[in-house]
Design an enzyme around this catalytic site. Structure first.
Site, PDB file in Angstrom:
ATOM      1  N   ASP A   4      45.965  35.220 -41.511  1.00 18.42           N
ATOM      2  CA  ASP A   4      45.964  34.265 -42.350  1.00 18.42           C
ATOM      3  C   ASP A   4      47.396  33.741 -42.671  1.00 18.42           C
ATOM      4  OD1 ASP A   4      44.283  32.171 -44.329  1.00 18.42           O
ATOM      5  OD2 ASP A   4      45.720  33.112 -45.623  1.00 18.42           O
ATOM      6  N   ILE A   5      47.968  32.404 -42.784  1.00 18.94           N
ATOM      7  CA  ILE A   5      49.231  32.286 -43.097  1.00 18.94           C
ATOM      8  C   ILE A   5      49.247  32.296 -44.816  1.00 18.94           C
ATOM      9  CG2 ILE A   5      50.924  30.334 -43.069  1.00 18.94           C
ATOM     10  CD1 ILE A   5      49.429  29.210 -40.346  1.00 18.94           C
TER      11      ILE A   5
ATOM     12  N   GLU B   2      44.049  27.619 -41.589  1.00 19.08           N
ATOM     13  CA  GLU B   2      45.067  28.603 -41.411  1.00 19.08           C
ATOM     14  C   GLU B   2      44.712  29.624 -40.966  1.00 19.08           C
ATOM     15  OE1 GLU B   2      44.579  28.976 -46.003  1.00 19.08           O
ATOM     16  OE2 GLU B   2      44.034  27.370 -44.371  1.00 19.08           O
TER      17      GLU B   2
END
Length: 585
Positions: free
Chosen positions: A444-445, A487
């Site tokens: 995950d960003i 994301e």
């Protein structure tokens, strides 16, 4: 002519003995020669009709070519052909040999066609010229059959006259035996035997043996008939050869279309592109009846060789076609090679090769190479290969593009969520069967929502593309990376251990952390990612639970401050940690 002088001399002697018999014999004889002369004229007309038919066939081929490519050269050629046929058709129309008057009908139909052709060539009107030309050919066939029927009737009449002449000579025998023997010997030598020979050859020709010929070194009517029959036989054989060649080509076209149809049907039922490429090489080999076929294609950004003989790679292909690298060949839109060679590569002796490049509208490029056809490759083989390869490769390319669009994420180029779920099922079954480990990396960003709010969604898309590219560059070919949603990304690492999984995850985290992204407005930014890892079968044997635990590890990485990698097994279970919690930031 010698034959006529001999017969006249003998008949004059017979007339001195008995005038009535001489007059009768002369009448029969002159009638006989008149019939021979008419047979000669009719036979000559049949040859002229065959010549007209050949000219019309040539004219029809030129007309079809003009419909495909209307250039001035073909237009001039059409006019020249019409001029030639005008003279022949006018000559036929003036003879009046047909009892049914087909000559005038032929001239009328030809005038209609010529008028329609001139209007089409001048651009005033687009008439159905092919239909009119077909009518001309139909009338020509009717005229041919009419004259041929009359010719057969005359030939039968010649036989009857021969019988009457023999009876007259038999009657004269009782009057003058000596003269009869001389006359009979002359007739047998100069007329009967040649006519029997002509009849024998004619029967064989009528039965389909078009290789028979008459060999008579004579300059009289019999010799002319023999030469006319030989010419007629040669003309018929040429037409039959043309017809057989046409049938052969049509059968070849049908075979090519059958192979193409079968292959396109195979494409619709196959998903794996590598299998399609191998099948393409096999069907191309079968099409041209070569010993082996190799297909070079850029597959997953890497040139690969698919073929029917194991061990032949890019270097060997380049050696066979005489190039230093495949990049030059694949970069050309039209590259062909067709030559004789004599070399042995990887145990395969190559005697002749045929190759060409193939391209598609979706950017896929390839090179086909066939080798070792008995008798070598011809220009016709090149044309067949081009037609088949163009259509088959275009179908493969469209199938490849549709497969890519259906299985990948349009923004990042990674596999989509659906393909990830299908691949995860397959990898879990494989790991269970072979008792191997399997790791899930949930990525995950960090602070992505805040990033979008600050720099805009276009900049956010640029971040997603960049992270997707970094993931591709830092995973193995057997690994499976996909965009999970938003994301989030996910990677399946099969056939590895915990240490290597941590190494891959840390390498990804560090690569993203160190990457400086320059936005469209020139702003330079950095982003980080958090990664959670779960292991099959240690953490779970259930696919959904395995994903859930990778997600829990990801949340733990977020909770610990982000920009880090967490293994699920390292998490100290504590109350209040749930996957449903908001992990933004």
């Amino acid at each position: 002519m010698r034959l006529r002088r001999r017969v006249n001399l003998l008949l004059s002697v017979s007339l001195a003995v008995i005038a009535v018999m001489a007059v009768t014999d002369l009448y029969i004889l002159f009638t006989f020669f008149d019939q021979l002369s008419r047979i000669h004229n009719l036979t000559a007309r049949v040859i002229e009709l065959n010549l007209v038919d050949d000219l019309i066939s040539e004219h029809e081929a030129t007309l079809r070519g003009y419909f495909l490519n209307r250039d001035q050269r073909k237009k001039d050629l059409l006019r020249d052909q019409v001029s030639k046929m005008n003279n022949l058709i006018t000559s036929l129309s003036q003879d009046g040999l047909s009892t049914a008057g087909y000559e005038y009908l032929l001239q009328s139909q030809w005038m209609n066609y010529e008028k329609a052709l001139q209007e089409m060539l001048s651009g005033r009107q687009e008439g159905d010229t092919m239909e009119l030309l077909t009518k001309v050919r139909e009338v020509l066939q009717l005229l041919w059959h009419d004259i041929s029927s009359e010719l057969r009737i005359l030939q039968e009449g010649v036989g009857e006259l021969k019988t009457l002449l023999a009876l007259g000579l038999l009657l004269s025998l009782f009057i003058l035996t000596g003269l009869f023997f001389v006359f009979r010997r002359s007739v047998m030598r100069w007329m009967v035997e040649p006519l029997l020979q002509i009849n024998r050859v004619g029967t064989l020709v009528a039965g389909g043996n078009l290789n028979e010929r008459l060999y008579m070194e004579r300059e009289d009517e019999i010799g002319e008939i023999a030469e006319t029959l030989n010419q007629l036989t040669r003309t018929l054989k040429e037409k039959v050869d043309v017809l057989e060649e046409t049938v052969r080509r049509e059968q070849k076209v049908v075979r090519e279309l059958t192979i193409l149809s079968e292959f396109i049907g195979y494409i619709s039922a196959e998903i794996e592109m590598e299998t399609l490429y191998e099948r393409f090489a096999e069907r191309t080999r079968d099409l041209l009846k070569a010993e082996h076929c190799f297909f070079v294609v850029v597959h997953n950004a890497v040139p690969r060789v698919f073929g029917t003989y194991q061990g032949i790679g890019l270097d060997e292909i380049c050696h066979l076609i005489g190039t230093e690298g495949m990049e030059t060949v694949l970069s050309e839109d039209f590259y062909r090679v067709n030559r004789e060679v004599d070399t042995t590569i990887k145990g395969l002796r190559v005697k002749n090769i045929l190759g060409l490049t193939v391209t598609s509208s979706v950017g896929l490029r390839g090179f086909i190479l066939l080798c070792n056809k008995v008798g070598g490759f011809t220009q016709e083989d090149e044309d067949s290969l081009f037609n088949f390869a163009f259509q088959a490769f275009h179908a493969i390319s469209l199938h490849s593009e549709l497969t890519r669009l259906a299985t990948t994420d349009g923004l990042t180029g990674l596999y989509n969520h659906r393909m990830f779920q299908e691949r995860l099922d397959e990898e879990i079954k494989r790991a269970e069967r072979y008792r191997r480990k399997l790791f899930i990396l949930m990525i995950d960003i960090d602070w992505f929502k805040r990033f979008n709010d600050t720099y805009g969604h276009q900049a956010g898309d640029q971040v997603l593309k960049t992270v997707g590219r970094i993931i591709k560059e830092n995973t193995r070919s057997i690994d499976f990376a996909a965009r999970y949603g938003g994301e989030e990304f996910v990677i399946i690492l099969p056939d590895t251990d915990c240490k290597n999984a941590l190494t891959v995850a840390e390498r990804l985290r560090k690569a993203v952390e160190d990457y400086v992204l320059e936005l469209s407005d020139g702003t330079k930014v950095k982003v980080t990612i958090s990664i959670g890892i779960s292991c099959y079968p240690e953490d779970s044997k259930d696919r959904d639970d395995l994903l859930k635990k990778a997600d829990i590890a990801l949340y733990e990485a977020k909770r610990r401050g982000k920009n880090r990698v967490v293994l699920y097994r390292e998490i100290e279970r504590s109350e209040g940690l749930h996957p449903e919690e908001d992990k933004e930031g």
